[in-house]
Enzyme design. Structure first.
Site, short mmCIF file in Angstrom:
data_model
loop_
_atom_site.label_atom_id
_atom_site.label_comp_id
_atom_site.label_asym_id
_atom_site.label_seq_id
_atom_site.Cartn_x
_atom_site.Cartn_y
_atom_site.Cartn_z
N LYS A 217 8.73 87.98 34.29
CA LYS A 217 8.37 87.03 33.23
C LYS A 217 9.67 86.37 32.78
O LYS A 217 10.40 86.90 31.95
CB LYS A 217 7.72 87.80 32.07
CG LYS A 217 6.72 86.99 31.26
CD LYS A 217 7.28 85.76 30.60
CE LYS A 217 7.99 86.04 29.31
NZ LYS A 217 8.66 84.82 28.77
N GLU A 293 19.17 95.51 28.43
CA GLU A 293 20.48 94.86 28.27
C GLU A 293 20.32 93.86 27.13
O GLU A 293 19.61 92.86 27.27
CB GLU A 293 20.88 94.18 29.59
CG GLU A 293 21.06 95.22 30.69
CD GLU A 293 21.44 94.68 32.06
OE1 GLU A 293 21.98 95.45 32.86
OE2 GLU A 293 21.18 93.49 32.32
N CYS A 327 25.95 86.89 26.72
CA CYS A 327 25.91 88.07 25.84
C CYS A 327 27.29 88.70 25.68
O CYS A 327 27.54 89.41 24.72
CB CYS A 327 24.94 89.09 26.42
SG CYS A 327 25.40 89.59 28.09
N GLU A 429 25.00 88.56 15.59
CA GLU A 429 25.15 87.74 16.80
C GLU A 429 24.65 86.32 16.52
O GLU A 429 23.54 86.13 16.04
CB GLU A 429 24.33 88.34 17.95
CG GLU A 429 24.50 87.58 19.25
CD GLU A 429 23.59 88.08 20.37
OE1 GLU A 429 22.38 88.23 20.13
OE2 GLU A 429 24.09 88.31 21.48
P1 NAD Z 1 14.63 86.99 23.69
O1 NAD Z 1 14.65 88.44 23.42
O2 NAD Z 1 14.13 86.08 22.65
O3 NAD Z 1 13.71 86.69 24.98
C1 NAD Z 1 13.95 87.32 26.22
C2 NAD Z 1 12.65 87.42 26.98
O4 NAD Z 1 11.78 88.29 26.29
C3 NAD Z 1 11.91 86.08 27.12
O5 NAD Z 1 11.36 86.03 28.43
C4 NAD Z 1 10.83 86.19 26.07
O6 NAD Z 1 9.68 85.42 26.34
C5 NAD Z 1 10.51 87.67 26.13
N1 NAD Z 1 9.91 88.24 24.92
C6 NAD Z 1 10.13 87.87 23.63
N2 NAD Z 1 9.40 88.66 22.80
C7 NAD Z 1 8.73 89.54 23.59
C8 NAD Z 1 7.81 90.60 23.32
N3 NAD Z 1 7.46 90.94 22.08
N4 NAD Z 1 7.31 91.30 24.36
C9 NAD Z 1 7.67 91.00 25.62
N5 NAD Z 1 8.51 89.99 25.94
C10 NAD Z 1 9.05 89.28 24.93
O7 NAD Z 1 16.09 86.61 24.15
P2 NAD Z 1 16.65 85.16 24.51
O8 NAD Z 1 16.73 84.36 23.25
O9 NAD Z 1 15.91 84.64 25.68
O10 NAD Z 1 18.14 85.53 25.02
C11 NAD Z 1 19.24 85.63 24.18
C12 NAD Z 1 19.52 87.08 23.84
O11 NAD Z 1 19.65 87.84 25.01
C13 NAD Z 1 20.83 87.27 23.09
O12 NAD Z 1 20.63 88.23 22.09
C14 NAD Z 1 21.77 87.81 24.15
O13 NAD Z 1 22.85 88.58 23.67
C15 NAD Z 1 20.83 88.64 24.96
N6 NAD Z 1 21.34 88.85 26.31
C16 NAD Z 1 21.83 90.08 26.65
C17 NAD Z 1 22.36 90.30 27.93
C18 NAD Z 1 22.94 91.62 28.36
O14 NAD Z 1 23.20 91.79 29.54
N7 NAD Z 1 23.17 92.56 27.47
C19 NAD Z 1 22.35 89.25 28.85
C20 NAD Z 1 21.85 88.01 28.46
C21 NAD Z 1 21.33 87.82 27.19
O1 6OD Z 2 27.18 89.78 35.33
C1 6OD Z 2 26.14 90.44 35.14
O2 6OD Z 2 25.67 91.19 36.02
C2 6OD Z 2 25.42 90.33 33.89
N1 6OD Z 2 24.36 91.13 33.74
C3 6OD Z 2 25.85 89.47 32.94
C4 6OD Z 2 25.24 89.32 31.68
C5 6OD Z 2 25.59 88.28 30.91
C6 6OD Z 2 24.97 88.06 29.63
O3 6OD Z 2 24.66 86.97 29.18
#
Ligand code: NAD
Ligand code: 6OD
Length: 525
Positions: A217, A293, A327, A429
């Site tokens: 998804k 993550e 992130c 954040e």
């Molecule tokens: P988000 O959590 O809003 O959405 C991520 C995904 O989850 C989307 O596909 C969304 O449709 C889905 N989703 C949302 N609510 C849901 C629910 N209740 N049940 C199931 N699915 C649901 O995140 P975003 O805004 O797309 O991304 C930004 C965030 O992601 C930031 O907080 C960033 O730090 C984090 N992030 C973390 C990493 C990591 O590796 N740690 C990597 C990239 C992004």
């Molecule tokens: O480099 C990667 O494998 C990874 N998971 C990066 C995540 C970046 C976050 O936005």
């Protein structure tokens, strides 16, 4: 580049190249958009279930963040269709895919990588259109990494061994213990919009390498490249039902339908910490493995003995890459007081030289934020920073272009100083091109401020004293610490976060262990 199958009207046998094709072909739409006025190129992005592209019941718009225009309509899967995707994935586990030898699975994953590379420009343009990120970033990071994810995990799974023990019990019995690796089953994968294909394939590749089938998804903001990947899967001979894509939102939509589904065996998720909490609740009744993550509020610690120019350049990437929407980005920098003023001034100059251009302009190195809603959130933090008493070193607003970019979601690269460590802008954040810089006087103070957060994803340390680099790095309460670099990746290493930043580690053998069920076999000798 030829038309792609999967569109409502294109059979995939069209012989025209993408730029000349006027059928409803996904990628040609984006290429044509470069030449035609907006508005006449609305295409349909469909779900991919059991090897077929299928429309859902509701449509939503896929918006280009650079100018706010609609580039495609996306058709969301309803609950029954998500169930259909899970069912197809279950059946595929027991079909040809389940019978393949590991070396053959690995060979097919290399073919997926080949297929991505063959359609490189399509993937790049789809990612650029969906995210507004600079074309240089999509071509140098996102799409090459997607192909690399398949190659690395294909190779790794062929090499992966498991531990064995020869056991002598207290009563003198002898036994041999060894473990075998089996797939978990159907893996549900939910991903965000910031590095759409990179992060999706980071999970799809090891899941498939271990013999699982998947239902993904992708974020509602960036549906395109996950859909294009379906075509790479077809090219590579991945059997129907092994890779499925369902489109939609989170709560009350495809995200929740997937994570709550009782016949999904594991959930792996990347996104916001609060979404992780909601997903944890959803999976709790069926007790399944999860890998999360999540968000971060990452710190950079800059010592006065650092290589100044290299540190400014590294920190500029760490703060502004992908418009701060990584992130791992550093939203907090702690700088030794001796060089504080010079450092703030140099990073300000660097920020002001960033070029907020059209995404397809090679000179552009700062794109828009992903959406109007996300820009509202980032701007609300810009306002809050002022209310909390910040000094605005640079930025803090919206740039004016005098062209269609004024309808996009750009913000200025922004640097603050002067906030107390308790300020919300230092604790929460923001996920934009923004950093707060504070001075420190001692190593202990820097470590203590950097660790004073509920998150624990990443940190970077900048110093010429490698002994200090090791010492400070080992005190960071995070999953990933870089010394004199940032976002330098070896895909075999553990990746993940502590605290609010996640649960578990992926990367290398950590991924293979998450996506496998280990069965320990004990044989009395
Ligand atoms: P988000 O959590 O809003 O959405 C991520 C995904 O989850 C989307 O596909 C969304 O449709 C889905 N989703 C949302 N609510 C849901 C629910 N209740 N049940 C199931 N699915 C649901 O995140 P975003 O805004 O797309 O991304 C930004 C965030 O992601 C930031 O907080 C960033 O730090 C984090 N992030 C973390 C990493 C990591 O590796 N740690 C990597 C990239 C992004
Ligand atoms: O480099 C990667 O494998 C990874 N998971 C990066 C995540 C970046 C976050 O936005």
């Amino acid at each position: 580049m030829k038309c792609l199958p999967g569109e409502t009207r294109c059979s995939g046998t069209c012989s025209k190249d993408a730029v000349n094709c006027h059928s409803h072909c996904l990628v040609s739409a984006w290429l044509l958009r470069l030449r035609k006025p907006a508005g006449d190129l609305v295409k349909l992005i469909q779900n991919y279930i059991d090897g077929s592209f299928v429309p859902g019941k509701q449509e939503f718009a896929d918006i280009n963040p650079a100018d706010g225009t609609t580039i495609a309509k996306v058709t969301a899967a309803d609950e029954a269709q998500v169930g259909g995707a899970v069912h197809a994935a279950r059946l595929a586990l027991h079909g040809e895919w389940g019978r393949l030898a590991v070396r053959e699975r690995a060979a097919r994953l290399h073919k997926v990588a080949d297929a991505i590379e063959k359609r490189f420009d399509c993937f790049v343009q789809a990612e650029v259109a969906d995210t507004g990120k600079p074309v240089s970033l999509a071509s140098n990071l996102d799409i090459p990494r997607a192909a690399a994810n398949f190659r690395v995990f294909a190779d790794l799974v062929k090499m992966a061994g498991l531990e064995s023990f020869q056991t002598e019990t207290l009563d003198g019995a002898n036994a041999l213990n060894y473990a075998v690796r089996k797939p978990l089953g159907v893996v549900g994968i939910v991903t965000p919009w910031n590095l759409p294909l990179l992060l999706l394939t980071w999970k799809v590749a090891p899941a498939l390498a271990c013999g699982n089938t998947v239902v993904v998804k992708p974020s509602e903001e960036t549906p395109a490249t996950a859909t294009l990947l379906s075509e790479a899967m077809q090219d590579a001979g991945i059997p129907h039902g092994v890779y499925n894509v369902v489109h939609g939102f989170g709560p009350g939509s495809a995200g929740e339908f997937l994570t709550q589904h009782p016949d999904v065996d594991a959930i792996t998720f990347t996104g916001e910490s609060k979404t992780g909490a909601a997903i944890m609740k959803a999976v709790a009744p069926t007790v399944k493995p999860i890998s999360f993550e999540l968000g971060g509020k990452n710190a950079a610690i800059v010592f006065a003995d650092c290589n100044f120019e290299e540190t400014i350049s590294g920190l500029s990437d760490a703060v502004f890459l992908n418009t701060g929407q990584v992130c791992l980005c550093a939203e907090r920098a702690y700088v030794e007081r001796r060089i504080f003023s010079a450092f703030v001034e140099a990073l300000k100059r660097k920020a002001e030289r960033l070029h907020s251009g059209w995404p397809n302009d090679e000179e552009t190195n700062l794109g828009p934020l992903i959406s109007a809603q996300h820009r509202d959130k980032v701007l609300s933090y810009f306002r809050l920073a002022r209310e909390e008493g910040a000094t605005v070193v640079t930025g803090g607003g919206v740039p004016k272009f005098g062209d269609d970019r004024d309808h996009g979601f750009y913000v200025q690269p922004t640097i603050y100083t002067g906030l107390p460590e308790t300020a919300r802008c230092v604790k929460e954040e923001i996920f934009g091109p923004v950093c707060h810089i504070a001075p420190f006087d001692s190593e202990e103070e820097a470590v203590s401020m950097a660790n004073d957060t509920k998150y624990g994803l990443a940190a970077s340390i900048w110093t010429s004293d490698l002994k200090r680099g090791h010492r400070v790095a080992q005190q960071m309460n995070v999953g990933i610490t870089w010394v004199n670099c940032w976002f330098l990746r070896d895909l075999r290493t553990p990746f993940g976060g502590a605290g609010l930043s996640g649960i578990g580690r992926e990367g290398g053998m950590h991924s293979l262990n998450f996506y496998s069920e280990l069965n320990n076999i004990c044989i009395r000798l």
